[in-house]
Scaffold this motif. Structure first.
Motif, PDB file in Angstrom:
ATOM      1  N   ALA A 119       1.721   6.562  -5.326  1.00 17.69           N
ATOM      2  CA  ALA A 119       1.781   5.610  -6.434  1.00 17.69           C
ATOM      3  C   ALA A 119       0.841   4.465  -6.102  1.00 17.69           C
ATOM      4  O   ALA A 119       0.843   3.964  -4.971  1.00 17.69           O
ATOM      5  N   SER A 155      -0.401  -0.493  -1.220  1.00 15.29           N
ATOM      6  CA  SER A 155       0.506  -1.540  -0.725  1.00 15.29           C
ATOM      7  C   SER A 155      -0.327  -2.804  -0.562  1.00 15.29           C
ATOM      8  O   SER A 155      -1.504  -2.825  -0.911  1.00 15.29           O
ATOM      9  N   THR A 209       2.355   4.819   7.917  1.00 14.66           N
ATOM     10  CA  THR A 209       3.413   4.655   6.918  1.00 14.66           C
ATOM     11  C   THR A 209       4.777   4.516   7.595  1.00 14.66           C
ATOM     12  O   THR A 209       5.622   3.712   7.174  1.00 14.66           O
ATOM     13  N   ASP A 268       6.693   1.217   6.734  1.00 14.42           N
ATOM     14  CA  ASP A 268       7.798   1.336   5.756  1.00 14.42           C
ATOM     15  C   ASP A 268       9.120   1.817   6.354  1.00 14.42           C
ATOM     16  O   ASP A 268      10.149   1.701   5.710  1.00 14.42           O
ATOM     17  N   GLU A 317       2.801  12.173   1.196  1.00 14.75           N
ATOM     18  CA  GLU A 317       2.995  10.924   0.447  1.00 14.75           C
ATOM     19  C   GLU A 317       1.991   9.841   0.825  1.00 14.75           C
ATOM     20  O   GLU A 317       1.860   8.838   0.134  1.00 14.75           O
ATOM     21  N   GLY A 326      -0.264   7.606   4.250  1.00 19.11           N
ATOM     22  CA  GLY A 326      -0.969   6.654   3.425  1.00 19.11           C
ATOM     23  C   GLY A 326      -2.437   7.037   3.262  1.00 19.11           C
ATOM     24  O   GLY A 326      -2.815   8.210   3.425  1.00 19.11           O
ATOM     25  N   SER A 344      -8.280  11.993   5.229  1.00 22.42           N
ATOM     26  CA  SER A 344      -8.548  13.086   6.186  1.00 22.42           C
ATOM     27  C   SER A 344      -8.254  14.447   5.568  1.00 22.42           C
ATOM     28  O   SER A 344      -8.981  15.411   5.813  1.00 22.42           O
TER      29      SER A 344
HETATM   30  N1  LIG Z   1       2.363   3.726  -2.692  1.00 27.58           N
HETATM   31  C1  LIG Z   1       2.498   4.877  -2.078  1.00 27.58           C
HETATM   32  O1  LIG Z   1       2.684   5.926  -2.717  1.00 27.58           O
HETATM   33  C2  LIG Z   1       2.436   4.934  -0.593  1.00 27.58           C
HETATM   34  C3  LIG Z   1       2.081   3.801   0.128  1.00 27.58           C
HETATM   35  N2  LIG Z   1       1.950   3.881   1.487  1.00 27.58           N
HETATM   36  C4  LIG Z   1       1.474   2.686   2.194  1.00 27.58           C
HETATM   37  O2  LIG Z   1       0.342   3.038   2.978  1.00 27.58           O
HETATM   38  C5  LIG Z   1       0.282   2.193   4.128  1.00 27.58           C
HETATM   39  C6  LIG Z   1       0.053   3.027   5.359  1.00 27.58           C
HETATM   40  O3  LIG Z   1      -1.149   3.730   5.201  1.00 27.58           O
HETATM   41  P1  LIG Z   1      -2.217   3.812   6.369  1.00 27.58           P
HETATM   42  O4  LIG Z   1      -2.252   2.523   7.107  1.00 27.58           O
HETATM   43  O5  LIG Z   1      -3.458   4.330   5.760  1.00 27.58           O
HETATM   44  O6  LIG Z   1      -1.583   4.841   7.372  1.00 27.58           O
HETATM   45  P2  LIG Z   1      -1.217   6.410   7.286  1.00 27.58           P
HETATM   46  O7  LIG Z   1       0.200   6.523   6.889  1.00 27.58           O
HETATM   47  O8  LIG Z   1      -2.242   7.158   6.530  1.00 27.58           O
HETATM   48  O9  LIG Z   1      -1.293   6.799   8.837  1.00 27.58           O
HETATM   49  C7  LIG Z   1      -2.540   6.780   9.483  1.00 27.58           C
HETATM   50  C8  LIG Z   1      -2.330   7.112  10.933  1.00 27.58           C
HETATM   51  O10 LIG Z   1      -1.984   8.494  11.036  1.00 27.58           O
HETATM   52  C9  LIG Z   1      -2.415   8.977  12.272  1.00 27.58           C
HETATM   53  N3  LIG Z   1      -3.173  10.202  12.127  1.00 27.58           N
HETATM   54  C10 LIG Z   1      -3.036  11.289  12.926  1.00 27.58           C
HETATM   55  N4  LIG Z   1      -3.894  12.234  12.618  1.00 27.58           N
HETATM   56  C11 LIG Z   1      -4.625  11.756  11.599  1.00 27.58           C
HETATM   57  C12 LIG Z   1      -5.705  12.306  10.875  1.00 27.58           C
HETATM   58  N5  LIG Z   1      -6.199  13.518  11.127  1.00 27.58           N
HETATM   59  N6  LIG Z   1      -6.249  11.550   9.909  1.00 27.58           N
HETATM   60  C13 LIG Z   1      -5.747  10.321   9.617  1.00 27.58           C
HETATM   61  N7  LIG Z   1      -4.727   9.746  10.294  1.00 27.58           N
HETATM   62  C14 LIG Z   1      -4.175  10.469  11.278  1.00 27.58           C
HETATM   63  C15 LIG Z   1      -3.316   7.914  12.896  1.00 27.58           C
HETATM   64  O11 LIG Z   1      -2.587   7.258  13.908  1.00 27.58           O
HETATM   65  C16 LIG Z   1      -3.588   6.952  11.761  1.00 27.58           C
HETATM   66  O12 LIG Z   1      -3.727   5.631  12.218  1.00 27.58           O
HETATM   67  C17 LIG Z   1       1.585   1.436   4.178  1.00 27.58           C
HETATM   68  O13 LIG Z   1       1.320   0.101   3.765  1.00 27.58           O
HETATM   69  C18 LIG Z   1       2.486   2.137   3.157  1.00 27.58           C
HETATM   70  O14 LIG Z   1       3.337   1.232   2.531  1.00 27.58           O
HETATM   71  C19 LIG Z   1       2.190   5.031   2.171  1.00 27.58           C
HETATM   72  C20 LIG Z   1       2.572   6.169   1.506  1.00 27.58           C
HETATM   73  C21 LIG Z   1       2.709   6.204   0.066  1.00 27.58           C
END
Ligand SMILES: NC(=O)C1=CN([C@@H]2O[C@H](COP(=O)(O)OP(=O)(O)OC[C@H]3O[C@@H](n4cnc5c(N)ncnc54)[C@H](O)[C@@H]3O)[C@@H](O)[C@H]2O)C=CC1
Ligand SMILES: Nc1nc(O)c(N)c(N[C@@H]2O[C@H](COP(=O)(O)O)[C@@H](O)[C@H]2O)n1
Length: 219
Positions: free
Chosen positions: A8, A16, A50, A54, A153, A155, A161
């Motif tokens: 979303a 976010s 995430t 979260d 879901e 982030g 990736s």
């Molecule tokens: N509005 C929505 O639908 C959603 C919002 N969010 C938000 O997204 C934010 C988190 O997102 P991000 O910081 O981008 O983190 P992310 O949740 O995409 O996690 C990234 C981390 O995953 C690990 N990872 C391991 N293998 C990986 C690969 N091959 N490629 C990429 N990452 C890999 C790494 O440690 C990397 O730092 C939060 O603020 C959360 O609230 C998260 C999910 C859904």
């Protein structure tokens, strides 16, 4: 394996805030749709970013949907998957609360004792890639554990990736009529970004939900 990305975002494409604080972007009907999507898959995946931001549970909330899974002969809850190259998932994270099976994907270079900590907390650790989780290998291993339908879901780092590795079959994104803003706020696809060979999507559906729009794409 069939991979569906669902997220979303605000009208300006943010998941976010710049502080990575969770924002309620979906409305009631969209959260219901997300619960149904979770109930329809074998596993729900997020990146460790995430989990750290979260602390999600990633479980199906509606007891009728849980009962339907049971009747189909599935586990009551879909498994949870965390892409976590350096084993940063806190042992007391909600994804490790025992409510469902949880796979944590880590890189080979991660010390044995870190993997053990996760296993002691109840996770099944899957090792793929030398210093970062190699998603094609990791998803193959998950398939061997019976995960044929995977919902992701977020982030933004993980979603980028998956597109970079050409692993996404469907994308659903709920677009809310709000602006979050911030150059450092997570967007739907972050990572390094593409400079050529941009993944092309085919628009498969447009639906008004709550006060926003659900966009569905085949990838
Ligand atoms: N509005 C929505 O639908 C959603 C919002 N969010 C938000 O997204 C934010 C988190 O997102 P991000 O910081 O981008 O983190 P992310 O949740 O995409 O996690 C990234 C981390 O995953 C690990 N990872 C391991 N293998 C990986 C690969 N091959 N490629 C990429 N990452 C890999 C790494 O440690 C990397 O730092 C939060 O603020 C959360 O609230 C998260 C999910 C859904
Ligand atoms: N679909 C959707 N809409 C929103 O407005 C959101 N903020 C999110 N966030 C995702 O849902 C996770 C929380 O899940 P639980 O309720 O704890 O099971 C959160 O971590 C994001 O992945 N999604």
């Amino acid at each position: 394996m069939h991979v569906v990305v669902n997220a979303a975002m605000s009208a300006d494409g943010k998941l976010s805030t710049r502080r990575r604080e969770q924002v309620v972007i979906s409305g009631e009907a969209d959260f219901r749709r997300v619960d149904e999507l979770r109930a329809s898959v074998d596993a729900v995946m997020v990146g460790v970013g995430t989990v750290l931001a979260d602390n999600p549970s990633l479980t199906v909330d509606d007891s009728d949907l849980v009962a339907e899974r049971d009747q189909r002969g599935d586990s009551p809850q879909p498994a949870r998957v965390v892409a976590d190259s350096h084993a940063r998932t806190p042992p007391d994270a909600r994804v490790l609360d025992g409510a469902a099976e949880t796979y944590v994907l880590v890189a080979e270079e991660e010390p044995r004792e870190h993997r053990q900590t996760l296993e002691d907390a109840g996770a099944t650790v899957v090792v793929a890639g030398e210093n970062r989780v190699e998603l094609p290998d990791a998803l193959d291993q998950l398939e061997a554990h019976g995960v044929e339908a995977l919902m992701v879901e977020g982030g933004g780092e993980l979603i980028f990736s998956l597109f970079a590795d050409d692993l996404v079959d469907e994308l659903s994104v709920f677009v809310a009529p709000k602006i979050i803003g911030g150059r450092d706020a997570p967007t739907l696809a972050d990572g390094d970004g593409f400079v050529r060979d941009f993944p092309e999507l085919e628009l498969a559906g447009v639906e008004r939900i709550d006060d926003g729009v659900l966009l569905e794409y085949d990838c």
